[in-house]
Design an enzyme around this catalytic site. Structure first.
Site, PDB file in Angstrom:
ATOM      1  N   GLU A   1       0.817  -1.222   0.000  1.00 39.92           N
ATOM      2  CA  GLU A   1       0.000   0.000   0.000  1.00 39.92           C
ATOM      3  C   GLU A   1       0.851   1.272   0.000  1.00 39.92           C
ATOM      4  O   GLU A   1       0.426   2.302   0.530  1.00 39.92           O
ATOM      5  CB  GLU A   1      -0.965   0.001   1.196  1.00 39.92           C
ATOM      6  CG  GLU A   1      -2.013  -1.094   1.132  1.00 39.92           C
ATOM      7  CD  GLU A   1      -3.047  -1.004   2.241  1.00 39.92           C
ATOM      8  OE1 GLU A   1      -2.721  -0.488   3.334  1.00 39.92           O
ATOM      9  OE2 GLU A   1      -4.190  -1.430   2.019  1.00 39.92           O
TER      10      GLU A   1
ATOM     11  N   GLU B   1      -7.068  -7.299  -1.054  1.00 37.37           N
ATOM     12  CA  GLU B   1      -7.732  -7.113   0.240  1.00 37.37           C
ATOM     13  C   GLU B   1      -9.175  -6.684   0.019  1.00 37.37           C
ATOM     14  O   GLU B   1      -9.447  -5.510  -0.246  1.00 37.37           O
ATOM     15  CB  GLU B   1      -7.008  -6.074   1.111  1.00 37.37           C
ATOM     16  CG  GLU B   1      -5.663  -6.519   1.641  1.00 37.37           C
ATOM     17  CD  GLU B   1      -5.081  -5.548   2.669  1.00 37.37           C
ATOM     18  OE1 GLU B   1      -5.830  -4.683   3.179  1.00 37.37           O
ATOM     19  OE2 GLU B   1      -3.872  -5.653   2.953  1.00 37.37           O
TER      20      GLU B   1
END
Length: 819
Positions: free
Chosen positions: A177, A246
């Site tokens: 991320e 995710e």
């Protein structure tokens, strides 16, 4: 010749068992076949090795193809070049357990994890190295990151666990991320991400590398999406498949917060719409959330429970209907694998957020009918047939004719979990306690620490994160006629401590903790100083270190000041700044150093006059392990804040005194419309976390077990009790022409509490009969079919229950069974 034959034999065996993992713009390809892949996150340190086989088996039975996990750097290298892969940190054992179950693995090495894990998975010693800056072109950081990443890869290679070696791991991840926070790093951030890609590729793992939330991921990295919805995600390269690393099945919880719930219908909708729009890899974050044992919770302020409203709850129970409804979706998607990964795709837009997506091959076609409208159902006319698609749902028709699944129509049971008292104890609600105070005399009266500096340091610098606790101590002297002593005096502390306790001359003058996310605050209390020597002792407590954001490693923790004494009267105010005083530091508490939590501890404990609501106090009690195999929890209602151990195993921080606000919860949750973390909250006005998981492997099945508590703020241990958690009742509310399976999770169904076939209404636990009902006695039929059995399957039809007179109504069966 012998050695050559051996070599040829070895190469032949390797080529037979090696799995070739590649990709194109449609899908991950395994041994030449494009795959629809469903994966679920299970973090090995958030459970125990004894739990892993059951969790992974349930994942497989739930229709998963793969298990994903992070690797947590600070857990494995708590001290530089000293490694720990024991117990629940046994990464290799976890990966082999995945392999034993016949599933694939996704290894997210990072080594930055985020994951609401302490410091995002980075060791604090890393921060304390000279000139260190995380996640940028900082040589010291890159050297350490490469060292750890290489070590993990080498460990996994040694055990032949990459698919290219015949192992289960089909994907590996570097970084995590970074694209979300990359901006402040500027050009150095861009250079860093290129370095990450090159370093990863140089490790030659033989499977693709992924980078999530990294739109500029360098080739051959595969950029992927994280979030509640990823159907609009477009990879940065036409040769990269559409992958979702995710899919957040719920949300985490912080102390003072409420319980978040993401509805089953919405999770299913997000997955179906992702596959409708060309996705082929979906990973649930989390599939099993588990528990933040010991000091692993991050945040700051992340709770010990990491349940995440996942398909498997914190203890490993099936979270129904989420688990079962997603299993059905997985079965349908797998049945369409070839057509989804090889078929030509076309779309029809019906307006008002309704659409049809058709996948076609020479063998046939499959369809998705999507309705993204939040309020109104859609009627779709397709190939001469009419289909009603409920608002905010997707209907899947594997043959483009017959509806096999709709995300809003749940046909799996709802399980209602209950807590049961400890039947191994004659009086399970009453434990016999002993106690002892935390010895603080050296700090409170002498101000004596381990080191002395004439400045205030960030807590991370002093403790190296070896403890939540750090003493800041100084001495202030006043002459008898000092003008300060004639005034109203106060101690003022500018603090970034998550919790602060203040003592003056051995007296506890107060404490303060962070509320509403404000981690910078001012603590101020009136104090009476005396002439001569005065000892100020401040205990700073962290509750998990920051784990997210640009330069998050530099977010302060502890007491960074200024600290001052203020004297006031009618005429003037005098301020005495203590920030540059001589400060003495001490990491940790004596009880921790003396390991009072160990069952073999020889320290003296008193059974006389056990005090309640006393700060800085140790409590101990023995108990019998609850009977059976159901998961065990300890109810800590009545306590303040502290840490708990069972047989020397740290089960995490507790804080039941932290009550969530009264506002923001709703009795009902509408699944329609985009989900966010503040939607569908429960537990308003209740302790943030009351029950704490005690894995069975922590317990002695025979004989006594020991519970030790360190209570910081003051609480009442007399209410503490051990319980088991299990399915108490199961419910279903299913439309006609479906079938429903009721299961009490390996326990018999004991009674049918409610049953009605017609137009019943209400929810599980509060069903009511409607205006019409079947002619046959529904309760009698279900009693005969189900009672005494561990599970039963029922076809919902008029043939079984009789025809109710429900003009204009869609007929349903509502049932509640007691386990």
């Amino acid at each position: 010749m012998v050695s050559l034959r051996f070599l040829l034999c070895f190469l032949f065996v390797s080529s037979v068992y090696a799995t070739i993992v590649s990709h194109d713009g449609r899908a991950i390809t395994i041994d030449g076949h494009r795959r629809v892949l469903l994966s679920g996150s299970i973090h090995y340190p958030r459970s125990t090795p004894e739990m892993w086989p059951d969790l992974i088996k349930k994942g497989k039975e739930g229709g998963l193809d793969a298990i994903e996990t992070y690797v947590f750097w600070n857990a494995h290298e708590p001290t530089r070049r000293q490694y720990d892969f024991s117990g629940k940190l046994d990464l290799i054992r976890f990966l082999k357990t995945i392999q034993d179950e016949g599933l694939y693995g996704v290894l997210r090495i990072g080594p930055y994890a985020c994951a609401e894990w302490n410091y995002g998975g980075f060791p604090v010693w890393l921060h304390n190295m000279p000139g260190m800056v995380f996640r940028t072109t900082n040589k010291a950081f890159m050297d350490e990151m490469q060292n750890f990443t290489t070590m993990i890869v080498d460990m996994v290679k040694k055990e032949n666990l990459f698919a290219s070696q015949g192992g289960p791991i089909i994907l590996a991840q570097i970084e995590n991320e970074y694209g979300n926070v990359m901006g402040p790093y500027g050009e150095s951030g861009k250079s860093y991400i290129k370095w990450c890609a090159n370093m990863a590729q140089s490790l030659n793992v033989g499977v693709p590398w992924i980078m999530c939330q990294q739109n500029d991921a360098p080739q051959p990295m595969l950029n992927t999406c994280n979030g509640f919805y990823c159907d609009d995600f477009v990879p940065n390269n036409p040769n990269t498949p559409k992958m979702w690393t995710e899919n957040w099945t719920g949300w985490f919880k912080q102390w003072g917060g409420k319980n978040s719930h993401r509805t089953t219908e919405d999770v299913a909708f997000s997955v179906a719409r992702f596959f409708q729009r060309g996705g082929t890899f979906n990973n649930y974050y989390m599939y099993h959330g588990g528990t933040n044992f010991d000091r692993t919770a991050g945040g700051p302020y992340i709770t010990t429970s990491y349940d995440y409203d996942a398909p498997l709850d914190e203890y490993g129970n099936l979270n129904q209907p989420k688990y079962g409804h997603l299993k059905q979706l997985h079965d349908v998607l797998h049945s369409m694998e070839k057509i989804l990964t090889y078929g030509n795709i076309s779309t029809i837009d019906f307006g008002n957020s309704a659409s049809a997506t058709i996948y076609r091959t020479k063998e046939g076609s499959s369809c998705f009918f999507g309705n993204g409208n939040e309020n109104s159902d859609a009627t779709i006319s397709f190939q001469g047939e009419s289909y009603v698609v409920p608002a905010w749902s997707v209907t899947i028709l594997p043959d483009c004719k017959n509806e096999a699944y709709n995300t809003a129509k749940i046909t799996t049971q709802t399980s209602m979990m209950v807590k049961k008292p400890n039947e191994a104890e004659d009086t399970p609600s009453t434990l016999k306690w002993s106690w002892r105070p935390e010895n603080m005399d050296n700090f409170l009266l002498k101000g004596k620490g381990e080191s002395t500096q004439t400045q205030l340091f960030d807590q991370k610098v002093v403790t190296n994160d070896q403890s939540d606790y750090l003493w800041y101590m100084t001495t202030v002297k006043f002459k008898k006629r000092d003008p300060f002593l004639g005034k109203n005096m106060s101690l003022r502390v500018n603090s970034t401590a998550h919790v602060l306790h203040a003592f003056v001359n051995g007296k506890h003058i107060g404490n303060q903790h962070v509320e509403n996310g404000k981690f910078n605050y001012v603590f101020e209390k009136d104090v009476k100083f005396k002439s001569g020597r005065n000892v100020i002792a401040l205990l700073s407590i962290t509750v998990g270190l920051a784990n997210y954001g640009a330069f998050f490693e530099s977010k302060p923790a502890g007491i960074t000041g200024p600290i001052s004494i203020t004297g006031r009267n009618v005429d003037e105010t005098i301020v005495k700044d203590l920030s540059a005083h001589k400060w003495s530091y001490k990491t940790g508490l004596n009880g921790f150093e003396n390991q009072l939590f160990r069952t073999e501890s020889v320290s003296k404990w008193s059974v006389e006059s056990v005090p309640f609501n006393r700060t800085m106090t140790w409590y101990k009690a023995t108990f019998k392990a609850p009977l059976g195999n159901d998961p065990v929890v300890v109810d800590l209602l009545g306590l303040g804040k502290g840490t708990a151990w069972v047989n020397g195993n740290n089960i995490g921080r507790y804080w039941p005194a932290f009550i969530s606000s009264e506002n923001g919860c709703a009795a009902k949750c509408n699944y329609r419309g985009p989900y966010h973390a503040e939607k569908c909250l429960t537990n308003c006005g209740e302790p943030t976390q009351r029950w704490y998981h005690v894995p069975r492997s922590f317990l002695n099945a025979e004989g006594d077990n020991t519970l030790v508590l360190f209570e910081e703020m003051g609480g009442n241990p007399s209410l503490v009790s051990f319980q088991t958690t299990r399915v108490g009742s199961v419910c279903a509310n299913v439309y006609e022409k479906n079938s429903i399976e009721l299961s009490c999770d390996r326990k018999p169904i004991s009674a049918i509490k409610f049953a009605s076939f017609g137009n019943p209404y209400g929810n599980c636990g509060s069903f009511e009969k409607g205006t019409c009902e079947s002619s046959n006695n529904t309760i009698d039929i279900l009693t005969q079919e189900c009672v005494g059995k561990e599970k039963c399957s029922i076809d919902v039809s008029t043939e079984k229950f009789g025809a109710p007179d429900c003009t204009g109504s869609v007929r349903r069966l509502a049932v509640e069974a007691i386990c």
